[in-house]
Structures are given as C-alpha cells and as structure tokens.
Design an enzyme around this catalytic site. Structure first.
Site, PDB file in Angstrom:
ATOM      1  N   ARG A 151     -40.511 -54.836 -97.917  1.00  0.00           N
ATOM      2  CA  ARG A 151     -41.248 -55.273 -96.426  1.00  0.00           C
ATOM      3  C   ARG A 151     -43.010 -55.244 -97.007  1.00  0.00           C
ATOM      4  NH1 ARG A 151     -40.431 -53.907 -90.440  1.00  0.00           N
ATOM      5  NH2 ARG A 151     -38.707 -55.332 -90.585  1.00  0.00           N
ATOM      6  N   ASP A 192     -40.133 -64.268 -79.722  1.00  0.00           N
ATOM      7  CA  ASP A 192     -40.125 -62.754 -80.917  1.00  0.00           C
ATOM      8  C   ASP A 192     -41.001 -62.681 -80.305  1.00  0.00           C
ATOM      9  OD1 ASP A 192     -40.413 -60.981 -83.264  1.00  0.00           O
ATOM     10  OD2 ASP A 192     -40.928 -62.481 -84.262  1.00  0.00           O
ATOM     11  N   ARG A 205     -27.408 -56.488 -87.228  1.00  0.00           N
ATOM     12  CA  ARG A 205     -28.236 -56.487 -88.783  1.00  0.00           C
ATOM     13  C   ARG A 205     -27.578 -55.436 -90.376  1.00  0.00           C
ATOM     14  NH1 ARG A 205     -34.158 -56.577 -89.160  1.00  0.00           N
ATOM     15  NH2 ARG A 205     -33.584 -56.573 -90.909  1.00  0.00           N
ATOM     16  N   HIS A 247     -38.383 -63.855 -93.270  1.00  0.00           N
ATOM     17  CA  HIS A 247     -37.954 -62.595 -92.343  1.00  0.00           C
ATOM     18  C   HIS A 247     -36.032 -62.982 -92.738  1.00  0.00           C
ATOM     19  CE1 HIS A 247     -36.388 -58.839 -90.916  1.00  0.00           C
ATOM     20  NE2 HIS A 247     -36.627 -58.434 -90.015  1.00  0.00           N
ATOM     21  N   GLN A 295     -32.990 -60.742 -90.992  1.00  0.00           N
ATOM     22  CA  GLN A 295     -32.700 -61.430 -89.554  1.00  0.00           C
ATOM     23  C   GLN A 295     -32.126 -62.534 -89.361  1.00  0.00           C
ATOM     24  OE1 GLN A 295     -34.397 -59.234 -87.391  1.00  0.00           O
ATOM     25  NE2 GLN A 295     -33.090 -60.121 -85.598  1.00  0.00           N
ATOM     26  N   CYS A 354     -35.431 -60.964 -81.874  1.00  0.00           N
ATOM     27  CA  CYS A 354     -35.534 -59.995 -82.740  1.00  0.00           C
ATOM     28  C   CYS A 354     -35.213 -58.287 -82.795  1.00  0.00           C
ATOM     29  CB  CYS A 354     -35.895 -60.233 -83.888  1.00  0.00           C
ATOM     30  SG  CYS A 354     -37.584 -60.691 -84.132  1.00  0.00           S
TER      31      CYS A 354
HETATM   32  N1   CP Z   1     -35.677 -56.802 -85.619  1.00  0.00           N
HETATM   33  C1   CP Z   1     -36.980 -55.825 -87.232  1.00  0.00           C
HETATM   34  O1   CP Z   1     -36.492 -56.068 -88.160  1.00  0.00           O
HETATM   35  O2   CP Z   1     -36.948 -54.450 -86.884  1.00  0.00           O
HETATM   36  P1   CP Z   1     -37.405 -53.591 -87.677  1.00  0.00           P
HETATM   37  O3   CP Z   1     -39.266 -54.033 -87.091  1.00  0.00           O
HETATM   38  O4   CP Z   1     -37.875 -52.943 -86.626  1.00  0.00           O
HETATM   39  O5   CP Z   1     -36.988 -53.631 -89.118  1.00  0.00           O
HETATM   40  N1  NVA Z   2     -42.468 -62.165 -86.464  1.00  0.00           N
HETATM   41  C1  NVA Z   2     -42.448 -60.157 -85.963  1.00  0.00           C
HETATM   42  C2  NVA Z   2     -41.018 -60.120 -86.552  1.00  0.00           C
HETATM   43  C3  NVA Z   2     -40.676 -58.224 -86.094  1.00  0.00           C
HETATM   44  C4  NVA Z   2     -39.654 -58.227 -86.809  1.00  0.00           C
HETATM   45  C5  NVA Z   2     -43.067 -59.307 -87.128  1.00  0.00           C
HETATM   46  O1  NVA Z   2     -43.580 -59.669 -88.010  1.00  0.00           O
HETATM   47  O2  NVA Z   2     -43.789 -58.499 -86.912  1.00  0.00           O
END
Ligand code: CP
Ligand code: NVA
Length: 309
Positions: A104, A224, A292, A131, A134, A264
């Site tokens: 990430r 989101d 997930r 993502h 997701q 999400c």
């Molecule tokens: N939806 C999601 O990716 O959650 P986190 O950021 O908590 O991993």
């Molecule tokens: N768009 C959000 C998604 C979190 C799971 C971010 O990137 O923070």
C-alpha cells in the site's frame, strides 16, 4: 511459470476476473462451513504499508493464517521505503525471504517498480491510483446480493479517486454500467477513460454532476471518503464542494426501492454518508468489509499456492 502480480485490473480478462469472483464466493461458503485447507503452510506474505489500514491489513493477515501461512507487517517507519532503502532493493530482499508481497503506497509507480524487481507475486493493496482488491470484494458482495451483475448499474457518488477507478475498470470488464456523480473538476481523467475503452468492451460509463440523476437507475449506490489518505490539506475545501453529494435519505428518494448502499470504509458519518443511511445498510456494508477477507484468501491461493492465473 511466470509469477502473476495483482496490480491493475486492466491486465486481466473478464473471464479471469469473473472466475476469481465466483471462486471467492464458493471458497467463502466452504470456509464458513468449516472446511479449511493448509495450502500456504510455511509460506509468508510481506505487507508494506506507507498509509494506515484496518481492513486490508487484517484481511490479508487473517487470510494467510487461515491457509496455514503467516503475514509480516512492515510499516514505513519500520523499513523507510524510498528513504532508508529503495523499492528496487526492498523488493529483491523480500522476494528472497517471502512468497508474496502486498504493498500500500502513495505512488502507483512504486508498486509497479516493486513488482518489476520482485521474483514473487506483488499485490496492489491501494495506491493513489487504484484499489483493485476493494473493487473485487465490492462486486463479490453485489454478486451475492443480486446474482448476476451484468447489466446492473453502480452509481458512485463522490470523488473520482482510486476506489472509483478500480470500480469503473471492473465494471467495464464485467458489463456493469458505471455512473460517477461528482462536483465539477473531480471527474476521472481522460487517459483513464481511454483505458476503459481499451478493454474492447461496449462500456457504459457516464459522468454527471447531478447525484439525483445518478442514483435514479442505480442498483448499487456507492460512496467513499471525500478526502483520501494523503490529501488531508484539501479536507476543508472538499467538505464544502462535496456537500451536495452526501448519501442521505433525501437523495435515496430518487433511487429504486431495491437499490443497496455500499461504502468501502472507513466512513465519515455526516459527510459522505449520514448515520441513518449507514446504519440502515450496515449489513451490506459490513458484509462488503468481511468479503475483503474471503476475496483475499482466494487471491492468495491463486497467486501463491497455484502459481497464478
Ligand atoms: N477499505 C479499506 O481498504 O480499508 P483500510 O484502509 O482500513 O484497509
Ligand atoms: N479513497 C480512500 C480509500 C480508503 C480505503 C483513500 O485512498 O484513502
């Protein structure tokens, strides 16, 4: 056999993605019935996090444990990705010690670089661009709810961001109609729209600045956070600009009665979604979060135990 990375949904065929989703639904049923397999006995997953995480971290770690393996969590303060050591070198070290890498990062290019240098599969666990895990769990949840998802419509109400891109790409692949309702200036970029058309599918992608119009034909109303991780300096401005795009009861009056609301998570109640709507659709939204885990378990099996697609 060459390793398979799971970084860009665009790289996979509709058949591969559809098969993986159907498999995740079947594997979930087996898991919930108590049938477990130790297909990743003695295997390890390195998890790199430049940003915070709850769902992604726990779902990958739990999925590895369920399959008899282990996950190792590496935060930015542990490894200094790009400061203490380059992505290229970290990828080659982890590739010699672990069986897969999950990353990430802020930069999408960094995950691509890690994949280029890693001898083991690399999974995109969220970048500023996309993502994919997701989106797969989201469509898995929609499939469980509706059965066939082809011809259904997802209305994404909010920022044209990483989650929107992955959902739009997966929708293009699986013949799902995708409508983005966002304020002017927050649309997905033309080069990305070109990549949707490059799927070779007869895609149904629409953008509007009217959320009521967007939800009118929706089976899934999706949102989101308005402020993605790393964009905190824009938060106050966005709270003003996005206010008309909140998912609330007044907006849902315009949606079909059978429509479900998805998020999400993490959710910011009172901003992109009201507390009331969140609680009314809590079963869908927390199944989406749970999926997930189930999707990740199937993905890890495919990439590590079975050597890829
Ligand atoms: N939806 C999601 O990716 O959650 P986190 O950021 O908590 O991993
Ligand atoms: N768009 C959000 C998604 C979190 C799971 C971010 O990137 O923070």
């Amino acid at each position: 056999m060459a390793k398979t990375d799971f970084i860009n949904l665009a790289d996979f065929t509709p058949e591969q993605l559809g098969d993986l989703l159907r498999r995740a639904i079947a594997d979930k049923a087996d898991f919930l019935a108590g049938k477990t397999v130790n297909s990743l006995d003695n295997k390890t997953l390195a998890m790199i996090f430049e940003k915070p995480s709850l769902r992604t971290r726990v779902s990958f770690a739990a999925a590895m444990a369920h399959l008899g393996g282990q996950a190792i969590c590496l935060t930015q303060s542990d490894i200094g990705l790009g400061t203490r050591e380059s992505g290229q070198d970290i990828a080659r070290v982890l590739g010699r010690m672990c069986d897969a890498i999950m990353a990430r990062t802020f930069s999408h290019q960094l995950v691509e670089t890690i994949a280029a240098y890693s001898p083991v599969p690399v999974i995109n666990a969220l970048t500023d661009h996309s993502h994919p895990c997701q989106a797969m769990a989201d469509v898995m949840t929609a499939m469980e709810h509706f059965g066939n998802v082809a011809g259904r419509t997802i209305a994404f109400i909010g920022d044209g961001n990483n989650v929107a891109r992955s959902l739009a790409m997966l929708s293009a692949k699986l013949n799902i109609n995708f409508v983005l309702a966002c304020p002017q200036g927050y649309e997905l970029e033309p080069t990305f729209i070109d990549s949707l058309h490059a799927t070779g599918k007869d895609i149904h992608y629409e953008v509007t600045h009217d959320p009521a119009q967007a939800v009118a034909g929706a089976d899934v109303v999706y949102t989101d956070t308005w402020t993605s991780m790393g964009q905190e300096d824009k938060k106050i401005h966005k709270q003003t600009v996005f206010a008309p795009f909140q998912i609330n009861d007044a907006l849902l009056v315009h949606a079909p009665a059978h429509a479900i609301v998805m998020h999400c998570l993490p959710a910011y109640r009172g901003y992109e979604i009201t507390h009331e709507v969140m609680e009314r659709f809590a079963n869908v939204i927390f199944t989406e979060a749970e999926n997930r885990l189930h999707f990740q378990r199937s993905l890890l099996n495919v990439l590590i135990a079975e050597g890829g697609f």
